[in-house]
Design a protein around this motif. Structure first.
Motif, short mmCIF file in Angstrom:
data_model
loop_
_atom_site.label_atom_id
_atom_site.label_comp_id
_atom_site.label_asym_id
_atom_site.label_seq_id
_atom_site.Cartn_x
_atom_site.Cartn_y
_atom_site.Cartn_z
N ARG A 1 -6.28 7.12 5.41
CA ARG A 1 -6.35 6.37 4.16
C ARG A 1 -7.80 5.97 3.86
N HIS A 2 -8.19 6.02 2.58
CA HIS A 2 -9.55 5.65 2.18
C HIS A 2 -9.72 4.13 2.23
N THR B 1 0.80 -1.22 0.00
CA THR B 1 0.00 0.00 0.00
C THR B 1 0.84 1.27 0.00
N LEU B 2 2.02 1.24 0.59
CA LEU B 2 2.83 2.43 0.79
C LEU B 2 4.13 2.36 -0.02
N TYR C 1 -1.54 4.46 8.26
CA TYR C 1 -2.78 4.30 7.50
C TYR C 1 -3.86 5.32 7.90
N LEU D 1 -7.54 -3.18 4.47
CA LEU D 1 -6.59 -2.68 3.48
C LEU D 1 -6.50 -3.60 2.27
N ASP E 1 5.85 7.79 0.50
CA ASP E 1 4.99 7.91 1.68
C ASP E 1 5.83 7.96 2.95
#
Length: 464
Positions: free
Chosen positions: A423-424, A275-276, A420, A350, A280
């Motif tokens: 985060r959406h 995710t990152l 996170y 996630l 980030d």
């Protein structure tokens, strides 16, 4: 006819090993007793309405650090397991560091077992450690039911006089030989200590101590060198290997090639690598620091390609918490800040967002990565890991359409910092059942904080 079930979860979108069906799931004596459409609610003592919700096998997170004994103020079993329960996790395996003493002999394991008993919302197992001084203690740890042994090929850092230490080449070889003879499994943090130490020392000497400098001091080459060394030793010794938190598609390919040659080897990656990115990490600061570090966007997408191609065995959080000041105290350089990401609660949500919603990954394939494959790899199967008749009723009930930005107030681990936050997310865990016991609901929070039982390799769950 009287009641024949304890509970029926009604009208859910049920994620089975190879299919997704609209069905009811009936529970009796803690196990799944039936999966069928339109079961009569009158046959059960209670019901849960799952209409419009996913019903998934509970996540099995095989890589968490709760830091007991003596560092429970960093996390502890009560808050760590509460976060897992709120995230749809129903079983976990707790690592042998950063508690003091680390779990490298039976006495330390018994102390950790004592601290966990009655303080975990979901079922749990323990890892033992391999360190330079405990080769003669591996047998006792195996006899006591650890799921495997964890070793570091680079300096793990950590706290306390008796802290966990990395293995040298001789200890690694000897440990593999002994673990192979025990029929056990060795999990490795694979980074070259020689390379990371040298690059970090140079960066510090030159005053380069920012996020990107840290990432440059632990390059993909350090991961690849350690993975290659470990695979060669596994081939010589016959030791079963599991690589933790693999961060690069190049390392996945090395491991996948070894598996094709016949080695018994598995690997995990983590939500943060999926995710990152290093961008980030530079933007967010030490809250996103981990080792191996976050990689660039191209490698993140390459890692996703490996996941979608089936070359990654499982996903685990590597929840590595600490008090917030260890991340954010004034004057800390990025190199000095604690390296570990707190993410135990967010793995399922996630991965639904990034895998299912964004990339079209099938729900059965995602569930396998989070539940069935960890169960198979670490001996929980065929009791846990799938929604199937006869399995434990370990269930995560997830609202499919609950878009939101993650807030700090949602987090249930002891120190609610996380990369996170903000985060959406599209989906939300609304209830978690462990062996048919409702341990968490969105409305009430953790409602059964002592429901968890210890899992021993070869022996299963403790009675209780």
């Amino acid at each position: 006819m009287g009641e024949i079930y304890d509970l029926i979860v009604k009208k859910g979108t049920v994620v089975l090993p190879g299919d997704v069906v609209q069905a009811d799931v009936a529970v009796r004596d803690g196990k799944i007793a039936a999966i069928a459409a339109d079961l009569d609610a009158g046959l059960a003592a209670g019901t849960i309405d799952a209409d419009g919700h996913l019903v998934m096998a509970g996540v099995i997170d095989v890589h968490v650090h709760f830091n007991e004994p003596n560092f429970g103020h960093w996390e502890g079993f009560a808050t760590g397991s509460a976060a897992l329960a709120a995230g749809g996790c129903t079983a976990y395996a707790e690592m042998p560091l950063n508690g003091n003493p680390p779990t490298v002999d039976e006495d330390a394991l018994r102390e950790k077992e004592r601290l966990a008993a009655g303080h975990s919302a979901v079922d749990y197992a323990f890892w033992g450690g391999l360190v330079p001084w405990n080769l003669d203690r591996l047998q006792e740890l195996a006899n006591a039911g650890v799921v495997g042994f964890k070793a570091f090929m680079s300096n793990p850092g950590g706290a306390g006089e008796g802290r966990f230490r990395e293995v040298d080449a001789a200890t690694l070889r000897a440990g593999m030989e002994r673990i192979a003879a025990l029929g056990g499994l060795l999990a490795l943090h694979a980074e070259s200590d020689e390379l990371t130490f040298r690059l970090a020392a140079r960066a510090r000497a030159e005053g380069r101590t920012g996020a990107r400098d840290f990432a440059d001091s632990r390059p993909v080459e350090a991961e690849l060198a350690a993975v290659a060394e470990a695979l060669a030793l596994a081939e010589e010794t016959g030791c079963r290997l599991h690589f933790v938190h693999i961060s690069s598609p190049e390392a996945v390919r090395l491991i996948a090639d070894a598996r094709r040659r016949g080695l018994d080897v598995s690997l995990e990656t983590c939500p943060h690598y999926l995710t990152l990115t290093v961008d980030d990490m530079a933007r967010l600061g030490p809250v996103a620091k981990c080792a191996p570090p976050l990689r660039d966007a191209a490698r993140r997408e390459g890692l996703w390609a490996s996941v979608l191609e089936g070359e990654v065995d499982l996903i685990a959080s590597d929840h590595s918490p600490c008090p917030e000041e260890m991340k954010a105290a004034p004057g800390l350089t990025f190199f000095d800040a604690w390296g570990g990401i707190a993410g135990a609660q967010n793995t399922l949500e996630l991965m639904l967002e990034e895998g299912w919603v964004k990339r079209g990954m099938s729900l059965p394939a995602l569930s396998a990565l989070l539940s069935a494959n960890p169960a198979r790899t670490f001996g929980f199967y065929p009791r846990k890991g799938e929604i199937a008749v006869g399995f434990d009723a370990d269930l995560a009930i997830v609202a499919q359409a609950r878009p939101r930005a993650l807030t700090r107030s949602e987090l249930r681990h002891r120190h609610p910092h996380s990369p996170y936050i903000g985060r959406h997310l599209s989906c939300k865990v609304v209830a978690t059942l462990c062996r048919g016991i409702t341990v968490y609901t969105e409305k009430e929070g953790v409602v059964a904080p002592a429901a968890g039982r210890r899992w021993r390799a070869g022996a299963g769950l403790a009675e209780g």
